[in-house]
Write a protein that holds these residues in place. Structure first.
Motif, mmCIF file in Angstrom:
data_model
loop_
_atom_site.group_PDB
_atom_site.id
_atom_site.type_symbol
_atom_site.label_atom_id
_atom_site.label_comp_id
_atom_site.label_asym_id
_atom_site.label_seq_id
_atom_site.Cartn_x
_atom_site.Cartn_y
_atom_site.Cartn_z
ATOM 1 N N PHE A 42 0.851 -1.191 0.000
ATOM 2 C CA PHE A 42 0.000 0.000 0.000
ATOM 3 C C PHE A 42 0.883 1.236 0.000
ATOM 4 O O PHE A 42 1.715 1.428 0.889
ATOM 5 C CB PHE A 42 -0.887 -0.041 1.249
ATOM 6 N N THR A 43 0.688 2.088 -1.004
ATOM 7 C CA THR A 43 1.434 3.347 -1.105
ATOM 8 C C THR A 43 0.422 4.482 -1.067
ATOM 9 O O THR A 43 -0.052 4.956 -2.111
ATOM 10 C CB THR A 43 2.256 3.385 -2.412
ATOM 11 N N PRO A 44 0.045 4.941 0.125
ATOM 12 C CA PRO A 44 -1.060 5.907 0.240
ATOM 13 C C PRO A 44 -0.765 7.264 -0.376
ATOM 14 O O PRO A 44 -1.699 7.981 -0.753
ATOM 15 C CB PRO A 44 -1.280 6.009 1.751
ATOM 16 N N LEU A 45 0.510 7.639 -0.482
ATOM 17 C CA LEU A 45 0.851 8.958 -1.020
ATOM 18 C C LEU A 45 1.235 8.904 -2.496
ATOM 19 O O LEU A 45 1.759 9.875 -3.026
ATOM 20 C CB LEU A 45 1.989 9.567 -0.200
ATOM 21 N N HIS A 46 0.991 7.773 -3.147
ATOM 22 C CA HIS A 46 1.252 7.652 -4.582
ATOM 23 C C HIS A 46 0.443 8.699 -5.357
ATOM 24 O O HIS A 46 -0.718 8.955 -5.038
ATOM 25 C CB HIS A 46 0.838 6.255 -5.057
ATOM 26 N N PRO A 47 1.010 9.330 -6.369
ATOM 27 C CA PRO A 47 2.347 9.130 -6.935
ATOM 28 C C PRO A 47 3.401 10.069 -6.396
ATOM 29 O O PRO A 47 4.515 10.119 -6.924
ATOM 30 C CB PRO A 47 2.100 9.403 -8.422
ATOM 31 N N HIS A 48 3.101 10.802 -5.335
ATOM 32 C CA HIS A 48 3.997 11.857 -4.863
ATOM 33 C C HIS A 48 5.161 11.318 -4.036
ATOM 34 O O HIS A 48 6.284 11.805 -4.134
ATOM 35 C CB HIS A 48 3.208 12.893 -4.061
ATOM 36 N N ARG A 49 4.906 10.296 -3.206
ATOM 37 C CA ARG A 49 5.956 9.718 -2.377
ATOM 38 C C ARG A 49 5.818 8.206 -2.369
ATOM 39 O O ARG A 49 4.709 7.677 -2.226
ATOM 40 C CB ARG A 49 5.890 10.246 -0.936
ATOM 41 N N LYS A 50 6.954 7.510 -2.507
ATOM 42 C CA LYS A 50 6.945 6.055 -2.535
ATOM 43 C C LYS A 50 7.238 5.520 -1.136
ATOM 44 O O LYS A 50 8.330 5.052 -0.826
ATOM 45 C CB LYS A 50 7.968 5.525 -3.540
ATOM 46 N N LEU A 51 6.235 5.602 -0.266
ATOM 47 C CA LEU A 51 6.304 5.036 1.080
ATOM 48 C C LEU A 51 5.398 3.810 1.103
ATOM 49 O O LEU A 51 4.176 3.930 1.068
ATOM 50 C CB LEU A 51 5.835 6.054 2.123
ATOM 51 N N VAL A 52 6.000 2.620 1.134
ATOM 52 C CA VAL A 52 5.238 1.385 0.995
ATOM 53 C C VAL A 52 4.921 0.800 2.367
ATOM 54 O O VAL A 52 5.823 0.431 3.121
ATOM 55 C CB VAL A 52 5.997 0.358 0.141
ATOM 56 N N TYR A 53 3.631 0.716 2.675
ATOM 57 C CA TYR A 53 3.107 0.153 3.916
ATOM 58 C C TYR A 53 2.505 -1.225 3.622
ATOM 59 O O TYR A 53 2.460 -1.656 2.469
ATOM 60 C CB TYR A 53 1.977 1.010 4.482
ATOM 61 N N TRP A 54 1.998 -1.869 4.683
ATOM 62 C CA TRP A 54 1.065 -2.980 4.509
ATOM 63 C C TRP A 54 -0.334 -2.451 4.796
ATOM 64 O O TRP A 54 -0.654 -2.101 5.945
ATOM 65 C CB TRP A 54 1.373 -4.120 5.481
ATOM 66 N N GLY A 55 -1.182 -2.362 3.762
ATOM 67 C CA GLY A 55 -2.582 -2.045 3.992
ATOM 68 C C GLY A 55 -3.299 -3.250 4.575
ATOM 69 O O GLY A 55 -2.779 -4.369 4.594
ATOM 70 N N HIS A 56 -4.534 -3.037 5.035
ATOM 71 C CA HIS A 56 -5.263 -4.112 5.739
ATOM 72 C C HIS A 56 -6.762 -3.957 5.471
ATOM 73 O O HIS A 56 -7.324 -2.863 5.634
ATOM 74 C CB HIS A 56 -4.977 -4.023 7.239
ATOM 75 N N THR A 57 -7.391 -5.038 5.056
ATOM 76 C CA THR A 57 -8.839 -5.057 4.873
ATOM 77 C C THR A 57 -9.351 -6.428 5.285
ATOM 78 O O THR A 57 -8.595 -7.399 5.333
ATOM 79 C CB THR A 57 -9.205 -4.750 3.409
ATOM 80 N N SER A 58 -10.641 -6.525 5.611
ATOM 81 C CA SER A 58 -11.197 -7.810 6.052
ATOM 82 C C SER A 58 -12.621 -7.968 5.547
ATOM 83 O O SER A 58 -13.302 -6.996 5.198
ATOM 84 C CB SER A 58 -11.168 -7.920 7.580
ATOM 85 N N SER A 59 -13.067 -9.240 5.530
ATOM 86 C CA SER A 59 -14.401 -9.558 5.032
ATOM 87 C C SER A 59 -14.891 -10.846 5.669
ATOM 88 O O SER A 59 -14.104 -11.755 5.947
ATOM 89 C CB SER A 59 -14.371 -9.724 3.507
ATOM 90 N N THR A 60 -16.194 -10.932 5.871
ATOM 91 C CA THR A 60 -16.785 -12.176 6.353
ATOM 92 C C THR A 60 -17.463 -12.954 5.231
ATOM 93 O O THR A 60 -17.844 -14.110 5.430
ATOM 94 C CB THR A 60 -17.819 -11.899 7.462
ATOM 95 N N ASP A 61 -17.611 -12.339 4.047
ATOM 96 C CA ASP A 61 -18.297 -13.022 2.945
ATOM 97 C C ASP A 61 -17.518 -12.992 1.628
ATOM 98 O O ASP A 61 -18.008 -13.480 0.606
ATOM 99 C CB ASP A 61 -19.685 -12.423 2.727
ATOM 100 N N LEU A 62 -16.325 -12.417 1.640
ATOM 101 C CA LEU A 62 -15.462 -12.309 0.455
ATOM 102 C C LEU A 62 -16.074 -11.464 -0.656
ATOM 103 O O LEU A 62 -15.615 -11.502 -1.797
ATOM 104 C CB LEU A 62 -15.101 -13.698 -0.083
ATOM 105 N N ALA A 63 -17.084 -10.685 -0.313
ATOM 106 C CA ALA A 63 -17.705 -9.793 -1.298
ATOM 107 C C ALA A 63 -17.779 -8.356 -0.804
ATOM 108 O O ALA A 63 -17.836 -7.428 -1.608
ATOM 109 C CB ALA A 63 -19.099 -10.285 -1.655
ATOM 110 N N ARG A 64 -17.777 -8.180 0.518
ATOM 111 C CA ARG A 64 -17.821 -6.844 1.119
ATOM 112 C C ARG A 64 -16.594 -6.693 2.005
ATOM 113 O O ARG A 64 -16.397 -7.489 2.927
ATOM 114 C CB ARG A 64 -19.108 -6.649 1.923
ATOM 115 N N TRP A 65 -15.788 -5.664 1.737
ATOM 116 C CA TRP A 65 -14.499 -5.510 2.404
ATOM 117 C C TRP A 65 -14.462 -4.231 3.231
ATOM 118 O O TRP A 65 -14.901 -3.178 2.768
ATOM 119 C CB TRP A 65 -13.377 -5.501 1.362
#
Length: 509
Positions: free
Chosen positions: A55-78
């Motif tokens: 995850f690069t939240p400041l793209h394209p201005h700064r290349k700071l690479v994080y680990w983004g995180h998302t979750s789902s209980t039905d694999l259709a809504r995140w």
């Protein structure tokens, strides 16, 4: 004063306009802002699926690479969460790069680092600001609740590359050794000093101290993988049962950069391939050197399977990045400030030694069955009325039965002026996006289907993302499908008045 990188990401997400972009997908994972690439640390926690990703939240201005995180209980809504790994340590100042997760339980927990059930491994990237020299290290993050994430105080676990290899040394996959209870192994993608790609195996009993076992070798492959590209990225091994024989096989899925096989396919910037064998020590035995692409589409890379607790077994399920290296100039950057997405989770199996991928997606009620006769391809198309107002949908269509001249049939996504055509022609899958808003890595591709496997198409379309399944999952094809915003309905295409049957359809919006 030290920069607060967590706050920078939070502010970028708060100011994001991605969710209001008509191209922003509904049931595919996309970044809340900025750039997304490799899926990382996929795991199942009870009934909840957690996906981490580059995850690069400041793209394209700064290349700071994080680990983004998302979750789902039905694999259709995140549901998006705060980033799990922030590049704020001396060993990852230039990015918290790819890796995986392992979920511990029972007797494993008391001896686990921080006594935490969730162990996340990643590559820390550091570049000398003067010389540009890279240092790649392997590191650990622990969590007790998947809300708070803590970098291990003893990081890095593996501080640099082993002798004989370059600093291209990354993407750990940590897994239990099924043949040695209480032991763990780490698979790494590496580059040798002679600039050829390989994978290394490490071993540990405590997830902290890692001993190098050696290179992964292929004793029965006739040298097929000895000089196979210049770097191997994102290697992973999963164990699958062949549906025809009942035999268990170890499937190596990896991304060899720089290969040029003399075969159909492999048109993407870098390939994503698989081969099968039996892992014994550091040898993948019974692998004859045959390999195949995982996905034949325009955009697919760096897939990873979900980790599970031993007490909660389930199907091996994979997610890939629907992107290519260096291809970030997509329409969504200007319209919504975001770029790239992940695939729908795919349930894996083997059939006759070939990988089978079946999408895991339930959009809800709304199934419908009808029989329609399409128009001549050059003359137009027959709309599917039930999907006329939908931009995200799942459709399964049966084509003409065998016998007689082979007609052309399939579906059109979008309008007459801006569309993607997905058709079956003479035993091949043909995908043509030449009139769409994005053709950076090709406008038309032809994929030869297995014999007798050209009678059913399953298409999952999600505003600007499309995944196609044929041959009961043996052929899959992912692409970015930027058609006219807000008008991505579907029409049936056929030549010669051939009959097509809509087996099922589901609409999401």
């Amino acid at each position: 004063m030290t920069e607060d990188l967590s706050a920078l990401a939070k502010d970028a997400v708060a100011a994001s306009r991605a969710a209001s972009d008509p191209d922003y997908p509904v049931f595919h994972v996309a970044p809340p802002v900025g750039r997304l690439n490799d899926p990382n640390g996929l795991l199942v926690d009870g009934g909840t699926y957690h996906v981490f990703y580059q995850f690069t939240p400041l793209h394209p201005h700064r290349k700071l690479v994080y680990w983004g995180h998302t979750s789902s209980t039905d694999l259709a809504r995140w549901e998006h969460h705060a980033p799990a790994v922030v590049p704020d340590s001396p060993y990852d100042a230039n990015g918290a790069y790819s890796g995986n997760a392992i979920v511990l339980e029972g007797a494993e927990l008391p001896a686990a680092p921080a006594s935490a059930p969730y162990q996340l491994f990643f590559t820390g990237n550091l570049k000398d600001p003067v010389t540009g020299e890279r240092t790649a290290s392997q590191n650990l993050v622990t969590s007790r609740d998947l809300v708070t994430f803590t970098k291990w105080e003893g990081n890095p676990l593996i501080p640099t590359h082993a002798p004989g290899y370059t600093a291209h040394y990354r993407d750990p996959q940590v897994f239990r050794d099924p043949d040695a209870p209480g032991q763990f192994r780490m698979l790494l993608g590496v580059q040798r000093q002679d600039e050829t790609g390989a994978a290394l195996l490490y071993r540990s009993t405590d997830l902290l101290s890692w001993d190098l076992e050696g290179e992964l070798t292929f004793p029965d492959a006739g040298g097929a993988f000895e000089r196979f590209g210049y770097m191997w990225e994102c290697p992973g091994i999963v164990r699958l049962t062949d549906e025809l024989t009942g035999e268990d096989w170890d499937v190596l899925i990896w991304c060899p950069q720089g290969i040029s096989p003399q075969a159909e396919g492999y048109e993407n910037v870098f390939a994503c391939t698989y081969t099968v064998g039996h892992l014994v020590g550091t040898e993948l035995r019974d692998c004859d050197g045959t390999f195949h692409e995982v996905d034949r589409g325009f955009e697919f890379y760096a897939p990873q399977a979900f980790a599970r607790r031993p007490s909660e077994p389930g199907a091996v399920t994979l997610v890939g990045w629907l992107g290519n290296a260096g291809e970030d100039d997509q329409p969504s950057v200007s319209t919504g400030g975001w770029v790239h997405a992940l695939s729908v989770p795919r349930r894996l199996s083997l059939r006759g030694g070939r990988l089978v991928q079946r999408p895991v997606l339930e959009l809800g009620e709304g199934a419908s069955t009808s029989c329609l006769s399409g128009s001549v391809l050059t003359a137009g198309a027959t709309p599917v009325p039930e999907l006329s107002g939908s931009r995200s949908w799942q459709l399964r269509v049966e084509g003409p039965q065998a016998g007689g001249p082979a007609p052309t049939w399939g579906v059109r996504i979008g309008t007459a002026d801006c569309h993607v055509d997905v058709t079956i022609e003479d035993g091949s899958l043909v995908v043509d996006r030449s009139t769409s808003r994005y053709t950076q890595h090709g406008a038309r591709r032809v994929v030869t289907l297995p014999p007798g496997a050209d009678s059913v198409l399953e298409v999952l379309h999600d505003r600007s993302v499309t995944e196609i399944v044929s041959a009961d999952g043996e052929t899959v094809f992912a692409l970015r499908s930027f058609v006219t915003p807000g008008t991505s309905g579907v029409s049936l295409l056929s030549s010669g008045g051939a009959q097509m049957r809509v087996v099922s359809l589901q609409a999401r919006d």
